[in-house]
Design an enzyme around this catalytic site. Structure first.
Site, PDB file in Angstrom:
ATOM      1  N   GLU A  56       0.817  -1.221   0.000  1.00  0.00           N
ATOM      2  CA  GLU A  56       0.000   0.000   0.000  1.00  0.00           C
ATOM      3  C   GLU A  56       0.844   1.261   0.000  1.00  0.00           C
ATOM      4  OE1 GLU A  56      -3.913   2.001   2.072  1.00  0.00           O
ATOM      5  OE2 GLU A  56      -3.537  -0.140   2.139  1.00  0.00           O
ATOM      6  N   GLU A  97       2.794 -10.385   5.423  1.00  0.00           N
ATOM      7  CA  GLU A  97       3.816  -9.571   4.757  1.00  0.00           C
ATOM      8  C   GLU A  97       4.028  -8.256   5.488  1.00  0.00           C
ATOM      9  OE1 GLU A  97       4.909  -7.671   0.391  1.00  0.00           O
ATOM     10  OE2 GLU A  97       3.836  -9.575   0.564  1.00  0.00           O
ATOM     11  N   ASN A  98       2.932  -7.622   5.925  1.00  0.00           N
ATOM     12  CA  ASN A  98       3.051  -6.370   6.663  1.00  0.00           C
ATOM     13  C   ASN A  98       3.688  -6.571   8.031  1.00  0.00           C
ATOM     14  OD1 ASN A  98       1.919  -3.896   5.308  1.00  0.00           O
ATOM     15  ND2 ASN A  98       0.257  -5.314   4.908  1.00  0.00           N
ATOM     16  N   ARG A 145       7.477  -6.727   8.456  1.00  0.00           N
ATOM     17  CA  ARG A 145       8.233  -5.485   8.308  1.00  0.00           C
ATOM     18  C   ARG A 145       8.512  -4.898   9.691  1.00  0.00           C
ATOM     19  NH1 ARG A 145       8.232  -3.924   3.039  1.00  0.00           N
ATOM     20  NH2 ARG A 145       6.717  -4.952   1.691  1.00  0.00           N
TER      21      ARG A 145
END
Length: 250
Positions: free
Chosen positions: A60, A94-95, A98
């Site tokens: 995003e 995936e987020n 991080r």
């Protein structure tokens, strides 16, 4: 086409720093998109004449930066998924892998993943896929019970994750908010821990079996402590060394 990409309803990140987005946009202008975003194809509903486009799975920040540059197209990897749960899991994992999520975004992501399938996405499994410990996951999810005002400060990093975890140990939002007001520029994590310990120790000394019991000619009501806002300052007073040595009636 960027116009055909819908936002993901499972996005862990809620706060996007505008300055950092412009920095990313400048990087895209100079270097191009190094890592494609990930999308899934949306199937048209019954009766739809046109293609319904794509739903963002991850990337995003890159998509927002591309919009700042007025790009009309973006390189994307299109994946096939079986269920909404799988979509949610792919994007959240995936987020969560991080390092730049704030502690509340991270906690919300853990909670969302757990809600996708509680029997599969246990604290242990979430810990495995995100590279965290099980204790870390459990502690993070305890932050979800904090008052919204405190969570907003953690999102802005006014309070650290450590400060928030200490505050979360306190019972009741009134007491939590009272202690939280003392943190900015005043209390370290260790000082906050000692303050919370002293408050909890003082509460344990009142062995009440139920609300409404009469103690020394006054009644402890079901309402919140009217002195709740005063206790944090009181307990940090350097002249008071032992919790409970001063008796107060109200």
């Amino acid at each position: 086409p960027i116009a055909l990409i819908r936002p993901s309803p499972h996005q862990a990140r809620k706060f996007f720093d505008e300055e950092n987005l412009w920095k990313l946009a400048e990087s895209l202008r100079q270097e191009g998109l190094i890592q494609p975003i990930t999308v899934r194809k949306l199937l048209p509903m019954a009766g739809d004449r046109e293609d319904t486009g794509f739903e963002l799975v991850s990337g995003e920040r890159r998509l927002r930066a591309a919009k700042l540059l007025d790009w009309t197209m973006i390189e994307a990897r299109v994946i096939s998924v079986i269920s909404e749960g799988e979509v949610a899991a792919k994007g959240l994992i995936e987020n969560l892998q991080r390092e730049d999520l704030n502690p509340i975004e991270e906690a919300e992501g853990f909670a969302q993943l757990n809600n996708v399938d509680p029997t599969y996405w246990t604290h242990e499994r979430i810990a495995q896929v995100t590279g965290k410990s099980r204790v870390y996951i459990t502690q993070s999810m305890s932050l979800m019970r904090l008052p919204e005002a405190i969570k907003d400060n953690v999102r802005r990093r006014t309070y650290s994750r450590g400060h928030a975890l200490e505050i979360a140990r306190l019972p009741g939002s009134s007491l939590q908010l009272s202690v939280s007001k003392m943190i900015p520029d005043r209390l370290t994590r260790e000082q906050t821990r000692r303050l919370v310990d002293s408050i909890l120790m003082g509460k344990k000394s009142l062995k009440l079996s139920k609300p409404g019991i009469v103690l020394s000619n006054f009644t402890v009501s079901k309402e919140e402590d009217p002195l709740a806002d005063l206790w944090p300052e009181f307990m940090m007073n350097p002249w008071i060394t032992t919790p409970g040595t001063i008796r107060i009636k109200y």
